[in-house]
Design a protein around this motif. Sequence first.
Motif, mmCIF file in Angstrom:
data_model
loop_
_atom_site.group_PDB
_atom_site.id
_atom_site.type_symbol
_atom_site.label_atom_id
_atom_site.label_comp_id
_atom_site.label_asym_id
_atom_site.label_seq_id
_atom_site.Cartn_x
_atom_site.Cartn_y
_atom_site.Cartn_z
ATOM 1 N N LEU A 46 0.961 23.706 -33.305
ATOM 2 C CA LEU A 46 1.405 22.913 -34.442
ATOM 3 C C LEU A 46 2.783 23.331 -34.959
ATOM 4 O O LEU A 46 3.608 22.489 -35.294
ATOM 5 C CB LEU A 46 0.365 23.031 -35.567
ATOM 6 C CG LEU A 46 0.337 21.978 -36.643
ATOM 7 C CD1 LEU A 46 0.276 20.572 -36.069
ATOM 8 C CD2 LEU A 46 -0.869 22.202 -37.553
ATOM 9 N N PHE A 47 3.052 24.634 -34.993
ATOM 10 C CA PHE A 47 4.241 25.117 -35.712
ATOM 11 C C PHE A 47 5.304 25.829 -34.879
ATOM 12 O O PHE A 47 6.419 25.994 -35.351
ATOM 13 C CB PHE A 47 3.824 26.068 -36.843
ATOM 14 C CG PHE A 47 2.912 25.445 -37.842
ATOM 15 C CD1 PHE A 47 3.333 24.390 -38.643
ATOM 16 C CD2 PHE A 47 1.610 25.897 -37.986
ATOM 17 C CE1 PHE A 47 2.484 23.812 -39.576
ATOM 18 C CE2 PHE A 47 0.748 25.325 -38.911
ATOM 19 C CZ PHE A 47 1.191 24.282 -39.710
ATOM 20 N N CYS A 65 -12.849 20.181 -25.706
ATOM 21 C CA CYS A 65 -12.926 18.968 -24.878
ATOM 22 C C CYS A 65 -11.632 18.153 -24.965
ATOM 23 O O CYS A 65 -11.640 16.926 -24.872
ATOM 24 C CB CYS A 65 -14.139 18.108 -25.243
ATOM 25 S SG CYS A 65 -15.693 18.897 -24.838
ATOM 26 N N LYS A 66 -10.526 18.852 -25.188
ATOM 27 C CA LYS A 66 -9.203 18.218 -25.230
ATOM 28 C C LYS A 66 -8.232 19.041 -24.400
ATOM 29 O O LYS A 66 -8.381 20.248 -24.270
ATOM 30 C CB LYS A 66 -8.670 18.168 -26.673
ATOM 31 C CG LYS A 66 -9.474 17.285 -27.592
ATOM 32 C CD LYS A 66 -8.924 17.326 -29.000
ATOM 33 C CE LYS A 66 -9.754 16.396 -29.876
ATOM 34 N NZ LYS A 66 -9.435 16.519 -31.274
ATOM 35 N N THR A 67 -7.214 18.376 -23.880
ATOM 36 C CA THR A 67 -6.125 19.098 -23.227
ATOM 37 C C THR A 67 -5.258 19.703 -24.339
ATOM 38 O O THR A 67 -5.356 19.290 -25.504
ATOM 39 C CB THR A 67 -5.255 18.149 -22.382
ATOM 40 O OG1 THR A 67 -4.595 17.238 -23.275
ATOM 41 C CG2 THR A 67 -6.079 17.398 -21.353
ATOM 42 N N PRO A 68 -4.395 20.658 -24.007
ATOM 43 C CA PRO A 68 -3.500 21.196 -25.037
ATOM 44 C C PRO A 68 -2.670 20.103 -25.733
ATOM 45 O O PRO A 68 -2.491 20.139 -26.946
ATOM 46 C CB PRO A 68 -2.605 22.165 -24.263
ATOM 47 C CG PRO A 68 -3.455 22.602 -23.120
ATOM 48 C CD PRO A 68 -4.268 21.394 -22.751
ATOM 49 N N SER A 83 -3.771 15.776 -32.018
ATOM 50 C CA SER A 83 -4.812 15.628 -33.034
ATOM 51 C C SER A 83 -4.539 16.545 -34.224
ATOM 52 O O SER A 83 -4.740 16.157 -35.371
ATOM 53 C CB SER A 83 -6.192 15.828 -32.411
ATOM 54 O OG SER A 83 -6.808 16.982 -32.813
ATOM 55 N N LEU A 84 -4.049 17.747 -33.961
ATOM 56 C CA LEU A 84 -3.699 18.664 -35.063
ATOM 57 C C LEU A 84 -2.536 18.098 -35.872
ATOM 58 O O LEU A 84 -2.543 18.163 -37.105
ATOM 59 C CB LEU A 84 -3.316 20.042 -34.517
ATOM 60 C CG LEU A 84 -4.444 20.870 -33.908
ATOM 61 C CD1 LEU A 84 -3.872 22.079 -33.180
ATOM 62 C CD2 LEU A 84 -5.431 21.306 -34.972
ATOM 63 N N SER A 85 -1.547 17.558 -35.187
ATOM 64 C CA SER A 85 -0.386 16.952 -35.874
ATOM 65 C C SER A 85 -0.829 15.811 -36.762
ATOM 66 O O SER A 85 -0.362 15.664 -37.893
ATOM 67 C CB SER A 85 0.634 16.445 -34.851
ATOM 68 O OG SER A 85 1.149 17.496 -34.102
ATOM 69 N N GLN A 86 -1.742 14.997 -36.245
ATOM 70 C CA GLN A 86 -2.278 13.867 -37.003
ATOM 71 C C GLN A 86 -2.963 14.359 -38.269
ATOM 72 O O GLN A 86 -2.716 13.857 -39.364
ATOM 73 C CB GLN A 86 -3.272 13.105 -36.108
ATOM 74 C CG GLN A 86 -3.414 11.647 -36.416
ATOM 75 C CD GLN A 86 -2.080 10.885 -36.461
ATOM 76 O OE1 GLN A 86 -1.188 11.101 -35.659
ATOM 77 N NE2 GLN A 86 -1.949 10.031 -37.423
#
Length: 112
Positions: free
Chosen positions: A64-65, A94-97, A103-106
């Motif tokens: 994220l940062f 169950c996600k790629t990096p 998703s974290l950015s969202q």
Amino acid sequence: VSIYAKYKDLIENQYIATRKVTDYASQLGISSKKLNEICKRESGMTALEVIHERLMVEIKRMLLFSGERIKEIAFTLGFASVSSFNKFIYSKTCKTPTELKNSLSQNYKEKD
């Protein structure tokens, strides 16, 4: 200070260098089995799950940062290859990096 608290401190300082429960147990002067019992009682997780949880916190923070590429993050965190980094993240989320980063950015944008 409890053994569990000491374990968490050791992880905080060494999770990049070692992810082996046996390494931490020997530093604490107890068996891996005993460390697992303590972790289960204190956190509901195995000793390895406690290590993995700390690692995932750092992975998410860096995705994220940090602004680093996934390859750089993988090697910074001590993974032998990008493939092993990808497999680790996928096994936990169950996600790629890239999907995790998106998703974290969202989520981060929604909280602003």
